[in-house]
Scaffold this motif. Structure first.
Motif, short mmCIF file in Angstrom:
data_model
loop_
_atom_site.label_atom_id
_atom_site.label_comp_id
_atom_site.label_asym_id
_atom_site.label_seq_id
_atom_site.Cartn_x
_atom_site.Cartn_y
_atom_site.Cartn_z
N PHE A 60 -20.94 0.20 -41.62
CA PHE A 60 -22.36 -0.19 -41.64
C PHE A 60 -22.73 -0.11 -40.15
N GLY A 61 -22.00 -0.41 -38.95
CA GLY A 61 -22.62 -0.60 -37.63
C GLY A 61 -22.88 1.02 -37.26
N PHE A 62 -22.16 1.87 -37.76
CA PHE A 62 -22.14 3.45 -37.42
C PHE A 62 -23.46 3.96 -37.99
N THR A 63 -23.57 3.54 -39.45
CA THR A 63 -24.74 4.07 -40.03
C THR A 63 -26.05 3.62 -39.46
N VAL A 64 -25.88 2.12 -39.06
CA VAL A 64 -27.40 1.88 -38.53
C VAL A 64 -27.68 2.65 -37.31
#
Length: 77
Positions: free
Chosen positions: A13-17
């Protein structure tokens, strides 16, 4: 859900954001095409996104986070 799975999902999720906006900004404001858009977006996201790590300690299983915008390593509950 296990803490190991949570750490993986937090990383995803952190990477995708960071990846999606970087991809769109690079696509919009540069003349790059194809893979040359995804490459720089990947590098930017890799540097800016927080890193989560699952560890077994004496006190039990824990998730820790390291991020360039936060000082030190933090424990995630």
């Amino acid at each position: 859900m296990s803490k190991k799975t949570k750490a993986f999902l937090y990383n995803l999720f952190g990477f995708t954001v960071f990846y999606v906006p970087a991809y769109l900004l690079i696509m919009t404001f540069t003349t790059l095409i194809g893979f040359w858009i995804a490459g720089p977006a990947f590098i930017v996201s890799l540097v800016l996104s927080p890193k989560f790590q699952y560890m077994k300690t004496h006190e039990g299983e824990k998730i820790f986070m390291k991020w360039i915008f936060a000082k030190g390593i933090r424990e995630i509950h």
